[in-house]
Write a protein that holds these residues in place. Structure first.
Motif, short mmCIF file in Angstrom:
data_model
loop_
_atom_site.label_atom_id
_atom_site.label_comp_id
_atom_site.label_asym_id
_atom_site.label_seq_id
_atom_site.Cartn_x
_atom_site.Cartn_y
_atom_site.Cartn_z
N MET A 1 39.85 37.20 49.37
CA MET A 1 38.78 37.05 47.98
C MET A 1 39.56 37.45 46.98
O MET A 1 39.54 36.80 45.86
N PHE A 2 40.51 38.48 46.86
CA PHE A 2 41.27 38.92 46.04
C PHE A 2 42.90 39.14 46.35
O PHE A 2 43.01 39.01 47.47
N THR A 3 43.61 39.13 45.39
CA THR A 3 45.16 39.56 45.43
C THR A 3 45.44 40.86 44.91
O THR A 3 44.81 41.50 44.21
N LEU A 4 46.61 41.49 45.49
CA LEU A 4 46.77 42.62 45.03
C LEU A 4 47.21 42.70 43.64
O LEU A 4 47.22 43.57 42.99
N ALA A 5 47.97 41.47 43.19
CA ALA A 5 48.13 41.46 41.56
C ALA A 5 47.07 41.32 40.93
O ALA A 5 47.08 41.89 39.82
N ALA A 6 45.85 40.91 41.44
CA ALA A 6 44.82 40.71 40.56
C ALA A 6 44.03 42.19 40.68
O ALA A 6 43.70 42.81 39.23
N LEU A 7 44.28 42.88 41.40
CA LEU A 7 43.89 44.26 41.73
C LEU A 7 44.50 45.13 40.62
O LEU A 7 44.03 46.13 39.91
N GLU A 8 45.97 44.96 40.69
CA GLU A 8 47.01 45.71 39.82
C GLU A 8 46.38 45.46 38.43
O GLU A 8 46.32 46.17 37.42
N ALA A 9 46.03 44.18 38.09
CA ALA A 9 45.77 43.64 36.55
C ALA A 9 44.37 44.35 36.36
O ALA A 9 44.52 45.05 35.16
N ALA A 10 43.53 44.29 37.08
CA ALA A 10 42.13 45.11 36.94
C ALA A 10 42.39 46.55 36.65
O ALA A 10 41.81 47.20 35.76
N LEU A 11 43.48 47.44 37.49
CA LEU A 11 43.75 48.53 37.09
C LEU A 11 44.33 48.97 35.94
O LEU A 11 43.89 49.85 35.14
N GLU A 12 45.14 47.95 35.33
CA GLU A 12 45.91 48.01 34.13
C GLU A 12 44.69 48.07 32.91
O GLU A 12 44.69 48.62 32.06
#
Length: 318
Positions: A1-12
């Protein structure tokens, strides 16, 4: 559903607004539980709850794409509405929030203070949600659901902070309202390749997901009459249930008395104030302390927005 890169971008994106929240192993609380217990303090966000993370991600995307020219509308018992109002004010999107009659006056006031228009309708969250959908069509507003991929991605950032900020956890207890918090935790754990067991927690008076999990299908309840308003959902979201079934080990239910005792434990041991949903994970852990002895456990204090009257009833009058 998501990627770690997308999660990192959300955290940023979240950290552009506030610097995340801490996680602590409080000695008194760990002593009470009988095992190393890490608390993720989502009561320390700008709205006092984890929901702000999802609201920021969703509203920013909607605003940048011009998807809500007339504004957003949603339904809530409190924290989801505050998250959208907070983000709407930041990104210039008008927000309307529908709450049920008898909703927390303090949460209503907080939603208004953040600039949202407040509408009261129906006897519970699900009735308010249906009215929000109707008003969206009538007024040309964009409906913002309480469970959405943007929200899951945003709220998953609390789990990313916790998993990276605490030692490796054997088990993590997460409350379930409509499901974004636990789904975010499951997806984050899987993206990081961790083996942490995730346990969902619901009120005995609002066990829609617990029953659905046990029966393997969505089970709709007639009522969700719990004072822990963040858990007061009677109709489970099918997509949330699918993720929970695939990633949670089990769902436990806790009594109102157990939630009240957990609120008192947080107050006495950490001087932090928890709302009902925020205390539910600790209530579940306290009920299972013997089976968790010797393990490293995490609990998320997902919010601290408890009404003064309920605080007096559950804490001061004990």
């Amino acid at each position: 559903m998501f990627t770690l890169a997308a999660l990192e971008a959300a955290l940023e994106a979240v950290h552009r607004v506030f610097p995340g929240t801490p996680q602590y192993d409080w000695p008194l609380l760990s002593g009470r539980v009988g095992t190393e217990t890490w608390v993720k303090h989502e009561n320390h966000t700008p709205i006092g709850a984890f929901k702000v993370r999802g609201g920021l991600i969703h509203v920013e995307r909607v605003a940048r794409a011009g998807l809500a020219p007339n504004g957003l509308i949603s339904a809530t018992r409190g924290n989801h509405g505050q998250s959208l109002a907070f983000a709407g004010r930041r990104f210039g999107v008008p927000v309307t929030i529908v709450v049920p009659h008898g909703n927390s006056e303090e949460k209503n006031a907080a939603i208004r203070a953040l600039g949202a228009k407040l509408v009261e309708h129906g006897a519970d969250f699900d009735a308010a949600r249906l009215e929000a959908v109707r008003l969206a069509g009538e007024q040309g507003l964009r409906f913002a659901p309480s469970f959405h991929a943007d929200l899951v991605l945003g709220v998953a950032t609390w789990a990313l902070e916790l998993f990276r900020g605490a030692p490796k956890l054997d088990v993590l207890y997460v409350p379930i309202g409509l499901g974004s918090g636990i789904c975010g935790a499951i997806l984050c754990r899987d993206l990081l390749g961790l083996s942490t067991e995730i346990v969902g927690v619901q009120s005995e008076k609002a066990p829609a997901y617990a029953r659905s999990f046990a029966e393997g299908r969505p089970v709709q309840l007639d009522s969700a009459d719990t004072l822990a308003d963040g858990l007061a959902v009677r109709i489970p979201d099918p997509e949330a249930l699918r993720i929970i079934q695939g990633g949670a080990s089990r769902i436990v239910t806790v009594s109102e008395d157990a939630i009240a005792a957990a609120i008192r434990a947080y107050w006495h041991d950490t001087h932090n104030l928890a709302e009902g949903a925020g205390a539910a994970p600790l209530a579940a852990l306290l009920g299972e302390r013997e089976q968790q002895r010797g393990r490293r456990v995490g609990v998320v204090l997902c919010g601290g927005n408890i009404d003064l009257a309920l605080f007096r009833r559950w804490v001061l009058e004990d």
